[in-house]
Every structure is written in structure tokens, then in C-alpha cells.
Scaffold this motif. Structure first.
Motif, short mmCIF file in Angstrom:
data_model
loop_
_atom_site.label_atom_id
_atom_site.label_comp_id
_atom_site.label_asym_id
_atom_site.label_seq_id
_atom_site.Cartn_x
_atom_site.Cartn_y
_atom_site.Cartn_z
N SER A 189 0.81 -1.30 0.10
CA SER A 189 0.02 0.22 0.11
C SER A 189 0.98 1.14 -0.04
CB SER A 189 -0.75 0.07 1.28
OG SER A 189 -0.13 0.24 2.53
N GLU A 190 0.39 2.16 -0.33
CA GLU A 190 0.98 3.68 -0.40
C GLU A 190 1.50 3.73 0.85
OE1 GLU A 190 2.55 6.49 -2.89
OE2 GLU A 190 1.34 4.80 -3.49
N GLN A 191 0.75 3.57 2.26
CA GLN A 191 1.03 3.96 3.52
C GLN A 191 2.26 2.99 3.88
OE1 GLN A 191 -2.12 3.35 6.12
NE2 GLN A 191 -0.68 3.45 8.07
N GLU A 192 2.39 1.99 3.57
CA GLU A 192 3.58 1.12 3.60
C GLU A 192 4.83 1.37 3.13
OE1 GLU A 192 4.85 -3.79 3.60
OE2 GLU A 192 2.91 -3.12 2.86
N THR A 194 5.30 4.69 2.35
CA THR A 194 5.65 5.98 3.02
C THR A 194 6.41 5.65 4.47
OG1 THR A 194 4.05 7.27 2.11
CG2 THR A 194 4.89 7.98 4.38
N GLU A 195 6.21 4.48 5.10
CA GLU A 195 6.69 4.11 6.18
C GLU A 195 8.01 3.63 5.84
OE1 GLU A 195 3.97 1.39 7.94
OE2 GLU A 195 2.48 2.69 8.45
N TYR A 221 9.86 12.20 0.10
CA TYR A 221 9.71 12.03 1.46
C TYR A 221 10.61 13.04 2.22
CZ TYR A 221 7.50 7.99 -0.41
OH TYR A 221 6.66 7.01 -1.25
#
Length: 296
Positions: A189-192, A194-195, A221
Motif C-alpha cells: 500500500s501507499e502507506q506502507e 511511506t513508512e 519524502y
């Protein structure tokens, strides 16, 4: 490195093996690798020094001549034990049929003298760009980043391989999607994503991390901030050298006083233009900026 292109036509299959026979009609030579980054920056009007290592051979002499023609001030250390890196591509009907690479790693003595020239040239630079192609020319990259950081020079790094610890303390890292995945692992996912990106940025002490994502564009980022630029390509013809154009444009924009989001936006636009050209190519200011555009 030197990019050589053999253009020709294919009309038959070899009787010796099931491979096409190409009749060569013309040959083109262009600066490649870090030299392509330098020529991209020079094409946008920057004053550029290229510090690198080549062999004491015909290809090294060709590179020096081509760079002078492109307006790049080349400081090339000749290593008689080294074969200048050449990427030879055979192309028929705008399709690449074969690529042949010639390369050997540079000697320790030449690399040590290159580091001394880096120290000498550093005070004259606004931005330092370190393009790593895994060919051995950046053996002293940790020291180079340390020296540049000590005098407040932004350091942009195009990475290679899976050891990113050697880039610790750089200002900006620009891995492509595959390179980032090889270091940080895959994501669902995009969230993963980003993390993982923020974690790597923090671990390496970077000001920012820019992941170039091919048809998905590129994502920047920074501390507490994510900026995504969708792909800006009207037609994708050849992606070779697109990363060189991105980091070269970023360096020019930052040296000219642009903030990082603006530099990324313009670099994304430049990448969209250069993938519409054959082989390693450059983007000119009149292609990149509108007649009334106020970039800064």
C-alpha cells in the motif's frame, strides 16, 4: 562511461545461429553514466565540473572530446590499467537488439588522486552530485559526503547496490522503484511505502528521499511531509538515462535557488521529456520552461 550506438537494418537471420544479422549504417557516441548527468546539467545552463576516472585509451579520449563539446569541464583521471566503461548498443528500427558492456574497476592510486581533486574543486561548487553506477569510481564516497557536509554543500546521490549506509549524511537520495525495493523490501500500500521510505530516510540521516517510480511518477519524502508528482510523459520511447536527467535537473534547480518541491516538479517534467527521446539524451531550457514561466 561512453555510450555507443550502432544503427542498422535487419533483413535476415544468420545461417550460423538463430540470431538476426544487422547491417550497420551509422554509429553514434554520447557521454553516458555520470557524464550524462553532467551534460544534462550543462544543457540547462549550469557551470559543471565532472570528476571521474577513465582508461588511457581511445574511448577515454572520445569521452573527453564529447564532454568539451557539451560545455562540461572534465577532470578525468587516466588509469592505464583501466578499460574505459563502454555500453555498446545495436539498434534496428528503433529497437535495441543487443547491449555489450566493457568495463574494469579503477586502481586505488587513481582513486586517491581523484579524492584530492574533489577537495580542491569543492569550494567552487554550489551543489555536489554523486552518481553511483557500481563501477568502483566512488570508493571514497563516505569521505566525499563528509567533506561536502562540513562546508555546507548539498549532496545529491543516485545510489547503486544494497549498501545504503555508505550514503549516510547525504542531503538527498534518488533511488528508482526497483532499487528502493531491493533495500527496503516490497510494499502492498501507499502507506506502507511511506513508512519504509521515512524509516530509511531517518536511518541514513537524509534531509529527503526521492523515489522515482517510472509510470507512477516520483515521490519526495521529508520530515513529516510527502509530495507526489504524477508521471509527466506524453510518450515513452526510451527510459535509458532518465535517472541521470532527474538528478542533473535537481542539482541545477537547487543551485539556482529553487526549493526542493519546485526542483522535484521541474525534474519530473524533464524526465517526461527525455523518455520521449532515443538513448541517453538531454533536455533544453526551451523544452522545459514556458516563455513566461517564473520557475523561482
Amino acid at each position: 562511461m561512453l555510450d555507443r550506438y550502432w544503427f542498422g537494418e535487419v533483413s535476415r537471420i544468420s545461417p550460423e545461429a538463430p540470431v538476426p544479422v544487422i547491417k550497420i549504417e551509422r554509429v553514434e557516441e554520447r557521454p553516458g553514466g555520470a557524464a550524462n548527468v553532467a551534460r544534462n546539467a550543462a544543457a540547462l545552463g549550469a557551470q559543471v565540473w565532472l570528476l571521474s576516472v577513465v582508461g588511457d585509451d581511445e574511448a577515454g579520449a572520445v569521452l573527453e572530446r564529447l564532454l568539451a563539446k557539451e560545455g562540461v569541464q572534465a577532470v578525468l583521471h587516466r588509469d592505464p590499467k583501466l578499460t574505459t566503461t563502454i555500453k555498446l548498443r545495436t539498434i534496428a528500427r528503433h529497437q535495441q537488439l543487443l547491449r555489450i558492456d566493457f568495463e574494469t574497476p579503477p586502481s586505488h592510486e587513481v582513486l586517491a588522486s581523484k579524492l584530492e581533486d574533489f577537495k580542491r574543486l569543492l569550494p567552487q561548487a554550489d551543489v555536489v552530485v554523486l552518481s553511483d553506477y557500481g563501477k568502483g569510481g566512488l570508493t571514497h564516497i563516505e569521505k566525499m559526503i563528509e567533506l561536502a557536509a562540513a562546508v555546507g554543500k548539498p549532496v545529491l546521490v543516485d545510489p547503486k547496490g544494497d549498501d545504503y549506509q555508505r550514503y549516510r549524511g547525504a542531503t538527498l537520495l534518488t533511488p528508482n522503484r526497483a532499487e528502493f525495493r531491493a533495500v527496503a523490501g516490497s510494499w502492498k500500500s501507499e502507506q506502507e511505502l511511506t513508512e519504509k521510505a521515512q524509516r530509511l530516510r531517518q536511518e541514513l540521516g537524509l534531509t529527503a528521499l526521492l523515489v522515482t517510480r517510472s509510470e507512477e511518477g516520483m515521490t519526495l519524502y521529508r520530515q513529516g511531509d510527502v509530495l507526489h508528482e504524477p508521471a509527466d510523459a506524453k510518450e515513452v520511447f526510451d527510459v535509458s538515462g532518465a535517472g541521470d536527467t532527474v538528478i542533473g535537473t535537481l542539482g541545477v534547480m537547487l543551485a539556482a535557488g529553487a526549493d526542493l518541491p519546485t526542483a522535484v516538479r521541474i525534474a519530473n517534467r524533464a524526465a517526461g521529456i527525455v523518455v520521449g527521446k532515443l538513448g541517453t539524451a538531454v533536455v533544453k531550457p526551451d523544452e522545459l520552461f514556458g516563455p513566461d514561466e517564473d520557475v523561482l
